[in-house]
Design a protein around this motif. Structure first.
Motif, PDB file in Angstrom:
ATOM      1  N   GLU A 178     -10.993   2.141   5.885  1.00 50.96           N
ATOM      2  CA  GLU A 178     -11.221   1.257   4.816  1.00 50.96           C
ATOM      3  C   GLU A 178     -12.725   1.155   4.649  1.00 50.96           C
ATOM      4  O   GLU A 178     -13.342   0.839   5.874  1.00 50.96           O
TER       5      GLU A 178
ATOM      6  N   THR B 291       0.495  -2.821   7.682  1.00 47.01           N
ATOM      7  CA  THR B 291      -0.085  -2.669   6.471  1.00 47.01           C
ATOM      8  C   THR B 291      -0.476  -4.170   5.934  1.00 47.01           C
ATOM      9  O   THR B 291      -1.205  -4.221   5.129  1.00 47.01           O
TER      10      THR B 291
ATOM     11  N   GLY C  23      -4.084  -4.350   5.116  1.00 50.62           N
ATOM     12  CA  GLY C  23      -4.432  -3.482   6.075  1.00 50.62           C
ATOM     13  C   GLY C  23      -4.094  -3.511   7.409  1.00 50.62           C
ATOM     14  O   GLY C  23      -3.611  -4.698   7.767  1.00 50.62           O
TER      15      GLY C  23
ATOM     16  N   ASP D 177      -5.698   3.512   9.809  1.00 55.39           N
ATOM     17  CA  ASP D 177      -6.365   3.119   8.536  1.00 55.39           C
ATOM     18  C   ASP D 177      -7.822   3.231   8.498  1.00 55.39           C
ATOM     19  O   ASP D 177      -8.512   2.596   9.549  1.00 55.39           O
TER      20      ASP D 177
ATOM     21  N   PHE E 219      -9.089   2.530   0.652  1.00 59.07           N
ATOM     22  CA  PHE E 219      -8.422   2.638   1.820  1.00 59.07           C
ATOM     23  C   PHE E 219      -7.731   4.151   1.994  1.00 59.07           C
ATOM     24  O   PHE E 219      -7.404   4.853   0.611  1.00 59.07           O
TER      25      PHE E 219
ATOM     26  N   LEU F 130      -4.472   5.589   4.400  1.00 59.76           N
ATOM     27  CA  LEU F 130      -3.641   5.328   5.804  1.00 59.76           C
ATOM     28  C   LEU F 130      -2.968   6.607   5.919  1.00 59.76           C
ATOM     29  O   LEU F 130      -2.334   7.339   5.295  1.00 59.76           O
TER      30      LEU F 130
ATOM     31  N   ARG G 298       0.857  -1.110   0.099  1.00 59.46           N
ATOM     32  CA  ARG G 298       0.118   0.182   0.000  1.00 59.46           C
ATOM     33  C   ARG G 298       0.993   1.379  -0.114  1.00 59.46           C
ATOM     34  O   ARG G 298       0.591   2.247   0.769  1.00 59.46           O
TER      35      ARG G 298
ATOM     36  N   CYS H 282       0.257   4.263  12.047  1.00 56.07           N
ATOM     37  CA  CYS H 282      -0.874   4.594  11.112  1.00 56.07           C
ATOM     38  C   CYS H 282      -2.224   4.265  11.586  1.00 56.07           C
ATOM     39  O   CYS H 282      -2.366   3.476  12.332  1.00 56.07           O
TER      40      CYS H 282
END
Length: 738
Positions: A537, A137, A125, A535, A558, A560, A84, A533
């Motif tokens: 989504e 991720t 994710g 996320d 998504f 981030l 990502r 991070c």
């Protein structure tokens, strides 16, 4: 020894399941939900796909999984993973790797032979709530073949370009199984200085697995050993707009011995279940580098690691709660000790250009000229690094009609300790002010510690559409989750620190103040902070089965939001090291999709992603890169494959299959300034397989058009280097199963 004794005990017990018909499929212990109920995108690759497509290592999953990019460069040590739009070349990865529920703690082990792998699930994710550190991720979960899944013999023999040989043999009988594999390649890149292929490699792998299942108690022990020996690092100097051939004079090679034992145990009682995963992991490796990668005798590095680690995870699940509620609670801990030696040896050309030229440039002519007596000398660096981590996590699942709601929280604590001792001894003279050489001993030693806590929440919702037992079904999901990857220590910058200290000490002895750049590495450069991070989504899945057609597809959007992004940087000037720095803030947003369709003998598979990953705030003191693209990750990925299987009516002939595939990698920016980049490129492949009763013959081709592209870029001593991708190559072979 403990692993062997445990395996013998499990093997000696009478088997209850010794045929594949009676086998029980065991999924990852951490996943309490079936894949269609997970509120984040998941890509699954089955054993037949792995072997038909020739997926030998995790990097071969690159692009097959939307948004996943694992470039093939350097050596097996440089297992850089980008997902990502995020990732980095060194140290902690952005996705976690689990093999049979055992976490692989060091990314140096991410490049391994995928032998008898039953299934790979890639959870995309942040997976911080269940998996914690370094799952920022995603997670790559690998499950190997077990005796309860298969009984019999399996094997394969392959031969391909660059005299590449792949051999595999395995046997599963009763409650035990073992697989051994060997791989050799002469390499694809020639070092003009020696006239030899610089990336020759040999790898040997062994795994033994034993199971026991009796009276609601399950035990499973997996013991593996891998030995890897290779050259590598076929880096080409970019000079005056020309990409020169690979041409360096000192040894560059990598050796690795990895030993892992993982023991899973589970017990079920009325009202609850308890599972445990325990592992012991040993990693011994050695990397030799000609760090200037030119014919000049500048400086070399020999990094040796001796790493020992233990992990423990316990997962508790209640079994007698209300129908609308389920949950799991877990505890995880590990401890890791790494003894590292990383001496940098300065050679004649390096002493002159990196030390003497820099020092003499700051010395007034009236004082004379500095010289060092030694033709070569080492800057020795010894490190003792200890890391521990403890975590407590919980997830609850609420089923409300068609809705499935998930709420989770993880409390993660980590501690890091590093002792360091970096030193050098030389003799120098400032002529004519000094009459003779003066001995100088420079030392930089001490101890660094850091601790941090991470709180990793997750909230998600999934709604089922259609009838799961009917011809059409689907889900729509959304989630918000937090992930992180660990901070650490910049061991590769200590030679630069000592080099600068050495020049300062020499000048102090003769009463000269040496002006150095403000960006020269100091003690503050030796650590970097965790990257975190959040996320956001949304996505969905659909599955259709009608009239002989089977179609499934998924897509997700998504966003981030990252803080303290870790990025590999180089000190200014002709530096010898590299380090990880925190780049402020960044963000990555994109679209991922995949689809699969089968009808009669035809199968079509597609996966792709569009990514936009940029720095929101990044000023390194020399330039402001805010708004620029994050380097090393492609702006898009695309993978497509079509195959048709013709059934054969012969007594021993079963089928004949033809396949074709294409993978497209979008533009890659190589540096923060965006001065260097690799344009989009497409690789084409094809294959054919003739399947008989017990044996299959196959042929595969990769990069059939012999496309030229670069897979890596970096700087050393102020020079720019690239590694080009591998050329056209073919593989023929046979596999058997009986």
């Amino acid at each position: 020894m403990i692993s062997v004794l445990l395996s013998l005990v499990l093997t000696a017990l009478p088997a209850e399941r010794d045929t594949i018909r009676e086998a029980v499929v065991v999924s990852s212990l951490k996943q309490a939900l079936a894949i269609p109920e997970i509120s984040s995108p998941v890509t699954s690759v089955a054993m037949s796909q792995i072997e038909d497509r020739g997926i030998d290592a995790p990097k071969d999953l690159s692009l097959i999984v939307p948004g996943l990019f694992i470039p093939d460069y350097g050596s097996a040590m440089t297992s850089s993973v980008y997902m990502r739009g995020l990732g980095s070349r060194i140290d902690n990865p952005v996705i976690g790797l689990y093999i049979d529920d055992v976490p692989v703690l060091d990314k140096n082990n991410y490049d391994f032979q995928m032998l008898d792998v039953r299934r790979v699930d890639v959870f995309r994710g942040p997976q911080g709530t269940l998996y914690g550190r370094n799952s920022m991720t995603g997670i790559l979960s690998v499950e190997t073949l077990t005796p309860s899944m298969y009984q019999g013999f399996r094997g394969a023999v392959e031969y391909g370009s660059a005299s590449t040989v792949n051999l595999r043999a395995s046997v599963y009988k009763g409650r035990s199984g073992a697989v051994v594999g060997y791989r050799h390649s002469n390499g694809f890149y020639t070092n003009e200085y020696t006239g030899w292929d610089c990336d020759r490699s040999d790898a040997l792998y062994f795994r033994m697995r034993c199971e026991l299942s009796r009276n609601n108690v399950n035990m499973d022990n997996s013991f593996s050993v891998s030995l890897h020996k290779q050259g590598g690092y076929p880096y080409r100097l970019w000079e005056d707009g020309v990409l020169n051939p690979v041409n360096y004079n000192d040894i560059s090679a990598y050796k690795r011995l990895s030993v892992t034992d993982g023991f899973r145990a589970g017990i079920k009682r009325d009202g609850w279940s308890l599972n445990s995963v325990t592992s012991l992991q040993l990693l011994f490796d050695s990397m030799d580098l000609d760090q200037d990668f030119t014919p000049s005798s500048m400086f070399t590095l020999n990094q040796i690691q001796r790493q020992y680690a233990v992990t423990q995870e316990i997962i508790f699940r209640p079994e007698n709660g209300p129908e609308w509620w389920d949950s799991q609670t877990g505890f995880f801990a590990f401890a890791k000790r790494n003894r590292m030696s990383a001496p940098v040896v300065f050679l004649e050309d390096g002493i002159r250009t990196l030390i003497l030229d820099n020092a003499n440039a700051g010395i007034p002519d009236a004082f004379g000229e500095l010289d060092i007596f030694e033709d070569e000398f080492p800057i020795s660096s010894e490190f003792g690094i200890t890391t521990y981590n403890t975590a407590l996590y919980h997830e609850s699942y609420f089923r409300l009609g068609r809705w499935l709601l998930t709420a989770g929280l993880r409390i993660d604590h980590e501690g890091n300790f590093m002792s360091y001792d970096s030193r050098a001894d030389i003799s120098f003279i400032l002529a004519p002010a000094m009459k003779d050489y003066y001995p100088l001993s420079t030392r930089y030693d001490g101890r660094i510690t850091n601790f941090y806590f991470q709180v990793l929440p997750k909230l998600s919702a999934l709604v089922n559409l259609g009838d799961p037992s009917g011809n059409v079904s689907g889900q729509v999901f959304g989630n918000v989750s937090r992930g992180y990857r660990s901070g650490g220590f910049n061991t590769q910058i200590f030679s630069d620190i000592l080099q600068n200290q050495m020049m300062t000490d020499m000048m102090a002895k003769v009463g000269v103040h040496l002006d150095r750049e403000d960006t020269a590495p100091t003690a503050s450069s030796t650590t970097y902070k965790p990257e975190t991070c959040i996320d956001y989504e949304i996505g969905g899945r659909v599955s259709v089965s009608k009239g002989g057609h089977r179609f499934s597809a998924s897509a997700s959007l998504f966003y981030l939001d990252c803080r303290n992004q870790q990025i590999t940087v180089f000190p200014s000037g002709k530096s010898t090291g590299r380090m990880m720095a925190n780049a402020g803030r960044s963000r990555s947003c994109g679209l991922e999709a995949e689809a699969f369709w089968t009808w009669k003998g035809l199968s079509v598979q597609f996966s792709g992603s569009l990514l936009d990953a940029v720095f929101k705030e990044y000023d390194n003191g020399l330039a402001d890169y805010s708004g620029n693209r994050i380097p090393y990750s492609p702006q898009s990925t695309l993978s497509a494959r079509a195959a048709y299987r013709f059934p054969l009516a012969g007594r021993h002939l079963r089928s004949f299959e033809l396949s074709a595939d294409a993978s497209r990698t979008g533009r890659i920016v190589w540096d923060e300034a965006g001065e260097f980049s690799q344009g989009a490129y497409t690789l084409l492949g094809a294959g054919a397989r003739l399947s008989m009763s017990y044996v299959s013959f196959f042929v595969r081709g990769i990069n059939l058009t012999d496309t030229q592209y670069d897979t890596f870029y970096f700087k050393s001593v102020g020079n720019s280097f690239f590694q080009t991708g591998k050329p056209r190559r073919f593989t023929i072979g046979l596999d058997f199963e009986f």
